[in-house]
Scaffold this motif. Structure first.
Motif, PDB file in Angstrom:
ATOM      1  N   TRP A   1      -2.443  -9.881   2.396  1.00 43.87           N
ATOM      2  CA  TRP A   1      -2.656  -8.769   2.995  1.00 43.87           C
ATOM      3  C   TRP A   1      -1.221  -7.883   2.798  1.00 43.87           C
ATOM      4  O   TRP A   1      -0.257  -8.415   2.897  1.00 43.87           O
ATOM      5  CB  TRP A   1      -2.848  -8.875   4.716  1.00 43.87           C
TER       6      TRP A   1
ATOM      7  N   GLN B   1       1.138  -4.417   4.230  1.00 40.03           N
ATOM      8  CA  GLN B   1       1.538  -4.079   5.426  1.00 40.03           C
ATOM      9  C   GLN B   1       0.666  -2.877   6.193  1.00 40.03           C
ATOM     10  O   GLN B   1       1.004  -2.647   7.317  1.00 40.03           O
ATOM     11  CB  GLN B   1       2.965  -3.735   5.366  1.00 40.03           C
ATOM     12  N   GLY B   2       0.093  -1.895   5.187  1.00 36.02           N
ATOM     13  CA  GLY B   2      -0.777  -1.284   5.840  1.00 36.02           C
ATOM     14  C   GLY B   2      -0.272   0.323   5.560  1.00 36.02           C
ATOM     15  O   GLY B   2       1.062   0.265   5.427  1.00 36.02           O
TER      16      GLY B   2
ATOM     17  N   ARG C   1     -10.149  -4.453  13.264  1.00 35.55           N
ATOM     18  CA  ARG C   1     -10.339  -4.273  11.943  1.00 35.55           C
ATOM     19  C   ARG C   1     -11.519  -4.420  11.309  1.00 35.55           C
ATOM     20  O   ARG C   1     -12.308  -5.223  11.580  1.00 35.55           O
ATOM     21  CB  ARG C   1      -9.215  -5.276  11.265  1.00 35.55           C
TER      22      ARG C   1
ATOM     23  N   TYR D   1      -5.410  -1.258   5.110  1.00 39.20           N
ATOM     24  CA  TYR D   1      -4.819  -2.279   4.600  1.00 39.20           C
ATOM     25  C   TYR D   1      -5.511  -2.770   3.203  1.00 39.20           C
ATOM     26  O   TYR D   1      -6.735  -2.713   3.195  1.00 39.20           O
ATOM     27  CB  TYR D   1      -4.939  -3.585   5.398  1.00 39.20           C
TER      28      TYR D   1
ATOM     29  N   CYS E   1      -2.681   0.141  -4.160  1.00 38.60           N
ATOM     30  CA  CYS E   1      -2.126  -1.168  -3.524  1.00 38.60           C
ATOM     31  C   CYS E   1      -1.731  -1.813  -4.750  1.00 38.60           C
ATOM     32  O   CYS E   1      -2.453  -2.106  -5.609  1.00 38.60           O
ATOM     33  CB  CYS E   1      -3.426  -1.992  -3.000  1.00 38.60           C
TER      34      CYS E   1
ATOM     35  N   TRP F   1     -10.560  -3.409   0.718  1.00 40.02           N
ATOM     36  CA  TRP F   1      -9.743  -2.449   1.560  1.00 40.02           C
ATOM     37  C   TRP F   1     -10.520  -2.368   3.078  1.00 40.02           C
ATOM     38  O   TRP F   1     -11.456  -2.463   3.244  1.00 40.02           O
ATOM     39  CB  TRP F   1      -9.826  -0.864   1.252  1.00 40.02           C
TER      40      TRP F   1
ATOM     41  N   GLU G   1       0.823  -1.207   0.000  1.00 40.03           N
ATOM     42  CA  GLU G   1      -0.064   0.068   0.076  1.00 40.03           C
ATOM     43  C   GLU G   1       0.903   1.089   0.025  1.00 40.03           C
ATOM     44  O   GLU G   1       1.945   1.289   0.456  1.00 40.03           O
ATOM     45  CB  GLU G   1      -0.862   0.008   1.263  1.00 40.03           C
TER      46      GLU G   1
END
Length: 123
Positions: free
Chosen positions: A113, A115-116, A45, A95, A22, A36, A6
């Motif tokens: 996923w 890493q944010g 989350r 994320y 992303c 997302w 991201e």
């Protein structure tokens, strides 16, 4: 194996805009539905938006409808989240996630996923 990275987060004033990206490593990116999610400090989350593998179907949580837009460019292996009219309550780590074909609102149904990226909205 799919790697997701991201970018595009940052600090913005309320009412402002950001566009998250992303980038995916998968050669079969077009086979994956993308989602997302976001996680604020001390909270679980939560689902934000998702898009079908083909890009012809999207879904949003109620709190972002009309403000956020998810899109994808399969030629660039990238999914985007355009965020407009940002509010302080949008502050979170965002994320992106991938699962085969059909999107889901449930985090545990996504296999891969990123890493944010931090999004902070000041009042």
């Amino acid at each position: 194996q799919v790697q997701l990275v991201e970018s595009g987060g940052g600090l913005v004033q309320a009412g402002g805009s950001l566009r998250l990206s992303c980038a995916a490593s998968a050669r079969t990116f077009s086979s994956y539905a993308m989602g997302w999610f976001r996680q604020a400090p001390g909270k679980e989350r939560e689902f934000v938006a998702a898009i079908r593998w083909s890009g012809d179907s999207t879904y949003y949580t109620d709190s972002v409808k009309g403000r956020f837009t998810i899109s994808r460019d399969n030629a660039k292996n990238t999914v985007y989240l355009q965020m407009n009219s940002l509010k302080p309550e949008d502050t979170a780590v965002y994320y992106c996630a991938a699962r085969m074909l059909v999107y889901s609102v449930y985090a545990h149904e996504y296999l891969y996923w990123g890493q944010g990226t931090q999004v902070t909205v000041s009042a």
